[in-house]
Design a protein around this motif. Sequence first.
Motif, PDB file in Angstrom:
ATOM      1  N   LYS A   1       0.836  -1.203   0.000  1.00  0.00           N
ATOM      2  CA  LYS A   1       0.000   0.000   0.000  1.00  0.00           C
ATOM      3  C   LYS A   1       0.870   1.252   0.000  1.00  0.00           C
ATOM      4  O   LYS A   1       0.601   2.202  -0.718  1.00  0.00           O
ATOM      5  CB  LYS A   1      -0.934   0.006   1.207  1.00  0.00           C
TER       6      LYS A   1
ATOM      7  N   GLU B   1      -9.435  -6.013  -8.259  1.00  0.00           N
ATOM      8  CA  GLU B   1      -9.289  -6.572  -6.909  1.00  0.00           C
ATOM      9  C   GLU B   1      -8.028  -6.037  -6.233  1.00  0.00           C
ATOM     10  O   GLU B   1      -8.059  -5.650  -5.059  1.00  0.00           O
ATOM     11  CB  GLU B   1      -9.251  -8.096  -6.970  1.00  0.00           C
ATOM     12  N   LEU B   2      -6.920  -6.008  -6.967  1.00  0.00           N
ATOM     13  CA  LEU B   2      -5.657  -5.524  -6.407  1.00  0.00           C
ATOM     14  C   LEU B   2      -5.755  -4.049  -6.039  1.00  0.00           C
ATOM     15  O   LEU B   2      -5.339  -3.641  -4.943  1.00  0.00           O
ATOM     16  CB  LEU B   2      -4.518  -5.744  -7.403  1.00  0.00           C
TER      17      LEU B   2
ATOM     18  N   GLU C   1      -7.707  -3.596  -2.905  1.00  0.00           N
ATOM     19  CA  GLU C   1      -6.886  -3.980  -1.742  1.00  0.00           C
ATOM     20  C   GLU C   1      -5.888  -2.896  -1.391  1.00  0.00           C
ATOM     21  O   GLU C   1      -5.550  -2.707  -0.219  1.00  0.00           O
ATOM     22  CB  GLU C   1      -6.144  -5.282  -2.027  1.00  0.00           C
TER      23      GLU C   1
END
Length: 57
Positions: free
Chosen positions: A4, A29-30, A33
């Motif tokens: 992140k 999706e990544l 996240e």
Amino acid sequence: MDLKKLFGYEGKNVVITGATSGMSRSATELLLELGANVYAIDVNSIDLPVKRLIKLI
């Protein structure tokens, strides 16, 4: 290593086309996240918590 912090998508706006399948779904999706605000464009519905789905006919 914290992905992140490394990629820095927290709070960023991202548009993904074809977000309901294949590589684009994996990217969606990544990015979710990693904390991105994802706006999806597709002809199909999506079951991921995107900010908005722009559904094309």
